[in-house]
Design an enzyme around this catalytic site. Structure first.
Site, PDB file in Angstrom:
ATOM      1  N   CYS A   1      -9.985   3.393 -27.113  1.00 52.21           N
ATOM      2  CA  CYS A   1     -10.415   4.564 -26.359  1.00 52.21           C
ATOM      3  C   CYS A   1     -11.939   4.664 -26.445  1.00 52.21           C
ATOM      4  CB  CYS A   1      -9.778   5.820 -26.955  1.00 52.21           C
ATOM      5  SG  CYS A   1     -10.421   7.357 -26.274  1.00 52.21           S
TER       6      CYS A   1
ATOM      7  N   CYS B   1     -12.486   7.870 -28.925  1.00 47.03           N
ATOM      8  CA  CYS B   1     -12.064   7.935 -30.324  1.00 47.03           C
ATOM      9  C   CYS B   1     -11.703   6.577 -30.913  1.00 47.03           C
ATOM     10  CB  CYS B   1     -10.869   8.889 -30.462  1.00 47.03           C
ATOM     11  SG  CYS B   1      -9.355   8.168 -29.812  1.00 47.03           S
TER      12      CYS B   1
ATOM     13  N   CYS C   1      -6.586  11.514 -28.012  1.00 45.30           N
ATOM     14  CA  CYS C   1      -7.318  12.493 -27.195  1.00 45.30           C
ATOM     15  C   CYS C   1      -6.380  13.331 -26.319  1.00 45.30           C
ATOM     16  CB  CYS C   1      -8.332  11.792 -26.294  1.00 45.30           C
ATOM     17  SG  CYS C   1      -9.618  10.923 -27.204  1.00 45.30           S
TER      18      CYS C   1
ATOM     19  N   PRO D   1       0.853  -1.193   0.000  1.00 47.21           N
ATOM     20  CA  PRO D   1       0.000   0.000   0.000  1.00 47.21           C
ATOM     21  C   PRO D   1       0.886   1.239   0.000  1.00 47.21           C
ATOM     22  CG  PRO D   1      -0.595  -1.509   1.791  1.00 47.21           C
ATOM     23  CD  PRO D   1       0.702  -1.974   1.215  1.00 47.21           C
ATOM     24  N   GLU D   2       0.571   2.193  -0.844  1.00 50.36           N
ATOM     25  CA  GLU D   2       1.411   3.369  -0.918  1.00 50.36           C
ATOM     26  C   GLU D   2       0.817   4.493  -0.107  1.00 50.36           C
ATOM     27  OE1 GLU D   2       2.765   3.945  -4.944  1.00 50.36           O
ATOM     28  OE2 GLU D   2       1.886   1.990  -5.304  1.00 50.36           O
TER      29      GLU D   2
ATOM     30  N   CYS E   1      -4.648   8.137 -23.866  1.00 46.34           N
ATOM     31  CA  CYS E   1      -5.023   7.973 -25.262  1.00 46.34           C
ATOM     32  C   CYS E   1      -4.155   8.908 -26.080  1.00 46.34           C
ATOM     33  CB  CYS E   1      -6.503   8.312 -25.472  1.00 46.34           C
ATOM     34  SG  CYS E   1      -6.903   8.368 -27.241  1.00 46.34           S
TER      35      CYS E   1
ATOM     36  N   LYS F   1       3.193   6.407   5.929  1.00 53.37           N
ATOM     37  CA  LYS F   1       2.501   5.137   5.727  1.00 53.37           C
ATOM     38  C   LYS F   1       1.898   4.588   7.006  1.00 53.37           C
ATOM     39  CE  LYS F   1       4.855   4.285   1.504  1.00 53.37           C
ATOM     40  NZ  LYS F   1       5.558   3.398   0.609  1.00 53.37           N
TER      41      LYS F   1
HETATM   42 ZN    ZN Z   1      -9.095   8.787 -27.555  1.00 57.15          ZN
END
Ligand code: ZN
Length: 277
Positions: free
Chosen positions: A249, A252, A274, A2-3, A271, A55
């Site tokens: 995507c 698109c 985009c 876990p970060e 993407c 943490k």
């Molecule tokens: Zn796209």
């Protein structure tokens, strides 16, 4: 592992569920905890605050008592409604803090101890002080978040978004989703962004986080819980780019790309059409 940001999120979720509520049941299999509970019972105390420092997750109870836990590799906190079936086996349970409304269960937590509150000064520790404006805070300071972002002109925007000193609360999922929704390429440096792009990034990150929290799915599993940014009901369609490498995507149709980024090699999804560079 876990970060920092997932500890932060876990603390926010636990705080939301437990803060201000009275403990009706406390259970643990860890002798270091049960010994304190025997002498200074947790039952009847109020959970004052749940926060994180680095943490470490800190649960502050009335009567100046703090439970410090550290998740290491396998630990996690879950939130359940009373009587709801746990998603991990009972043998993994280390701590249970129950109120009338919720049951917080710590599974396989390797480090847990009670401290007197004076050893921790919430919000004024070095880590607490360095944190940027909290995206889930109703009084979120957007101008300060934008200022902190612009104060890192040479940072790649995706890296800057993960930096909890800029804004607190963004993890790896929302990093990619925010940049897709604002049509910003994750690898551009902050100084190449104009004011309206910076504004939209901050506003979008805040919207996404708040929507996630207010969705209020019960049980609020603090790890691995569903996160949704596309407002579609089908869980398979819930994210725009995160985890979708090589898939088309949603806007698109171009294949989503993924690449490791930054000193911790966190995966970034985007993407190429985009979000052109
Ligand atoms: Zn796209």
């Amino acid at each position: 592992v876990p970060e920092g940001d997932s500890i932060f999120r876990a603390a926010r979720t636990l705080n939301q569920a437990l803060a201000g509520k009275k403990v009706v049941r406390f259970e643990s299999v860890l002798p270091a905890l049960t010994r304190i509970d025997d002498d200074h019972p947790l039952r009847g105390r109020t959970v004052e605050h749940v926060g994180s420092v680095g943490k470490h997750l800190l649960i502050q109870f009335s009567g100046e008592l703090v439970l410090r836990t550290h998740m290491r590799m396998n630990g996690s906190w879950h939130i359940y409604r009373p009587g709801e079936r746990w998603r991990r086996p009972r043998r993994d349970m280390r701590v249970v803090i129950a109120t009338d409304d919720f049951e917080a269960v710590g599974f396989r937590i390797p480090v847990a101890e009670f401290l007197r509150s004076e050893s921790f000064d919430f919000g004024r520790t070095q880590v607490g002080h360095a944190l940027g404006p909290d995206l889930l805070d109703p009084g979120f300071d957007a101008p300060e978040a934008r200022r902190r972002l612009r104060a890192r002109p040479a940072a790649q925007i995706a890296e800057a978004l993960l930096d909890q000193r800029v804004m607190a609360g963004i993890g790896n999922v929302y990093k990619s989703e925010t940049l897709f929704l604002t049509a910003v390429n994750p690898f551009v440096v902050v100084e190449s962004l104009n004011e309206s792009q910076i504004d939209r990034i901050v506003d979008t990150a805040r919207d996404l986080l708040q929507r996630d929290v207010t969705a209020g799915v019960v049980p609020m599993t603090t790890y691995g819980g569903l996160r949704r940014t596309t407002a579609r009901d089908n869980p398979a369609q819930r994210l725009w780019v995160y985890g979708r490498a090589r898939q088309p995507c949603r806007r698109c149709g171009a294949p989503i790309r993924a690449r490791k980024q930054g000193p911790y090699a966190r995966l970034t999804y985007w993407c190429p059409t985009c979000q052109p560079s």
